[in-house]
Design a protein around this motif. Sequence first.
Motif, PDB file in Angstrom:
ATOM      1  N   ASN A 135       0.801  -1.229   0.000  1.00 17.14           N
ATOM      2  CA  ASN A 135       0.000   0.000   0.000  1.00 17.14           C
ATOM      3  C   ASN A 135       0.831   1.276   0.000  1.00 17.14           C
ATOM      4  OD1 ASN A 135       0.955  -0.376   2.567  1.00 17.14           O
ATOM      5  ND2 ASN A 135      -0.919   0.218   3.612  1.00 17.14           N
ATOM      6  N   SER A 136       1.778   1.360  -0.931  1.00 15.63           N
ATOM      7  CA  SER A 136       2.540   2.608  -1.100  1.00 15.63           C
ATOM      8  C   SER A 136       3.190   3.066   0.206  1.00 15.63           C
ATOM      9  CB  SER A 136       1.632   3.718  -1.657  1.00 15.63           C
ATOM     10  OG  SER A 136       1.106   3.353  -2.907  1.00 15.63           O
ATOM     11  N   ILE A 168      11.782  -2.163  -3.944  1.00 17.93           N
ATOM     12  CA  ILE A 168      11.075  -0.915  -4.233  1.00 17.93           C
ATOM     13  C   ILE A 168      10.177  -1.134  -5.447  1.00 17.93           C
ATOM     14  CG2 ILE A 168      11.343   1.484  -4.971  1.00 17.93           C
ATOM     15  CD1 ILE A 168      13.962   1.533  -3.350  1.00 17.93           C
ATOM     16  N   LEU A 169       8.899  -0.807  -5.277  1.00 16.55           N
ATOM     17  CA  LEU A 169       7.911  -0.966  -6.339  1.00 16.55           C
ATOM     18  C   LEU A 169       7.834   0.271  -7.221  1.00 16.55           C
ATOM     19  CD1 LEU A 169       4.903  -2.210  -4.158  1.00 16.55           C
ATOM     20  CD2 LEU A 169       6.539  -3.621  -5.394  1.00 16.55           C
ATOM     21  N   TYR A 170       8.110   1.442  -6.597  1.00 23.36           N
ATOM     22  CA  TYR A 170       7.831   2.693  -7.286  1.00 23.36           C
ATOM     23  C   TYR A 170       8.634   3.800  -6.616  1.00 23.36           C
ATOM     24  CZ  TYR A 170       4.877   6.243  -9.589  1.00 23.36           C
ATOM     25  OH  TYR A 170       4.415   7.279 -10.358  1.00 23.36           O
ATOM     26  N   TYR A 171       9.361   4.568  -7.415  1.00 24.15           N
ATOM     27  CA  TYR A 171      10.110   5.712  -6.889  1.00 24.15           C
ATOM     28  C   TYR A 171       9.205   6.942  -6.951  1.00 24.15           C
ATOM     29  CZ  TYR A 171      14.248   2.782  -7.049  1.00 24.15           C
ATOM     30  OH  TYR A 171      15.156   1.778  -6.835  1.00 24.15           O
ATOM     31  N   TYR A 209       0.236  14.984  -0.593  1.00 20.49           N
ATOM     32  CA  TYR A 209       0.406  13.534  -0.408  1.00 20.49           C
ATOM     33  C   TYR A 209       1.587  13.125  -1.276  1.00 20.49           C
ATOM     34  CZ  TYR A 209      -3.993  12.065   1.920  1.00 20.49           C
ATOM     35  OH  TYR A 209      -5.008  11.828   2.813  1.00 20.49           O
ATOM     36  N   ASP A 210       1.908  11.833  -1.249  1.00 25.44           N
ATOM     37  CA  ASP A 210       2.806  11.320  -2.278  1.00 25.44           C
ATOM     38  C   ASP A 210       2.155  11.611  -3.628  1.00 25.44           C
ATOM     39  OD1 ASP A 210       4.331  10.370  -0.222  1.00 25.44           O
ATOM     40  OD2 ASP A 210       3.934   8.240  -0.600  1.00 25.44           O
ATOM     41  N   GLU A 217      10.402   9.388  -1.753  1.00 28.86           N
ATOM     42  CA  GLU A 217       9.475   8.393  -1.231  1.00 28.86           C
ATOM     43  C   GLU A 217       9.629   7.080  -2.004  1.00 28.86           C
ATOM     44  OE1 GLU A 217       7.700   9.048   1.442  1.00 28.86           O
ATOM     45  OE2 GLU A 217       8.132  11.189   1.505  1.00 28.86           O
ATOM     46  N   PRO A 218      10.642   6.289  -1.657  1.00 28.87           N
ATOM     47  CA  PRO A 218      10.774   4.975  -2.303  1.00 28.87           C
ATOM     48  C   PRO A 218       9.724   4.014  -1.734  1.00 28.87           C
ATOM     49  CG  PRO A 218      12.494   5.272  -0.655  1.00 28.87           C
ATOM     50  CD  PRO A 218      11.742   6.560  -0.705  1.00 28.87           C
ATOM     51  N   LEU A 219       8.740   3.661  -2.538  1.00 26.30           N
ATOM     52  CA  LEU A 219       7.624   2.836  -2.075  1.00 26.30           C
ATOM     53  C   LEU A 219       7.970   1.363  -2.264  1.00 26.30           C
ATOM     54  CD1 LEU A 219       4.692   4.881  -3.657  1.00 26.30           C
ATOM     55  CD2 LEU A 219       5.862   5.230  -1.460  1.00 26.30           C
TER      56      LEU A 219
END
Length: 340
Positions: A103-104, A122-125, A197-198, A225-227
């Motif tokens: 969840n991010s 990491i799923l998403y930078y 927010y992100d 925010e490395p998710l």
Amino acid sequence: MKRVIAGCLGALGALFLATQASAGPTVDAIRARGTLRCGVQGPSNPGFGAPDSQGVWRGFNIDLCRAVALMVLGDASKITVVPLSTQARFPAMQSGEIDIMTNSTTWTMQRDTQLGFNFPAILYYDYQGIMVRRSAGITSAAQLAGATICVPPGTTTELNLTDWFRARRISFTPLVIESRVDLTRAYDAGRCDAITYDATILYAQRTTLQNPADHIVLPDRLSKEPLSITVRHGDDQFHDITGWAVFTLINAEELGITQANAREQLSNPDPQIRRLLGADRGLGEGLGISDDFGLRLIETLGNYGEIFERNLGSGSALGIERGLNRLYTNGGILYAPPNR
């Protein structure tokens, strides 16, 4: 003597593989239950995780849940989605209510070392951004002096906002509301001049506003925010499985393996492709799963780029540019260790 040493080394190697392949407590629990309990944003976050008109959860983070379920259970549909608020997600993870979070959640030192979590991949930078009304004519967050800004309380988002404005000696008034839905509604109703927010959440929440085109996300980046996927400390096997689910999706895109061509690529002589798809055996053993996990992942879900495109990219309502999340070979920073 050489034969004795070789025999000992061989026995140690066999013991190592057996240890690596043995199921950990999380995998045992998931298999006994028959479903992966996956924590996502609640009540919904369009593009990342939201129920469709039939009540079926879909989105980028949901597809990552499905990838892990396929790795552990052999079936991507065997997930139980648990929508969680920002405040409820960590207690749910620590108590064992869920097996995994997609969840991010940002990977930070405190969460890694003090809260008892691991971040396998990491799923998403991402970055923290600010959204404003297009009609305000604002082009930079530095123009928000004296503004009221909607922000969720007790989060790194609130801290980052305060730090960014304090460092620039800019005053603002926070409007804090815990519920993401209620916070977005407050912004849409004009109770605040901006919302933070992100950036991924801003793009998702923009689709829920009365007139999405009337709002823009400013170019300022308030934070890194490395998710990441999040799991609990103490189970190396599950940590490895979740990490390699993500890495395999990324490497498949880099190698040109798609949902449409994955099976025909089994005959490709490229050793990298053959290993990833399981045509050359051995990689699954260390995870305690079948060697063809890569083939099944890509045939079921597509590669990372395909998952991004249909949920977040130009093929979706969000229309997010890949930016940093392009492959490193295409000008981004997305990079995975090799499947070998």
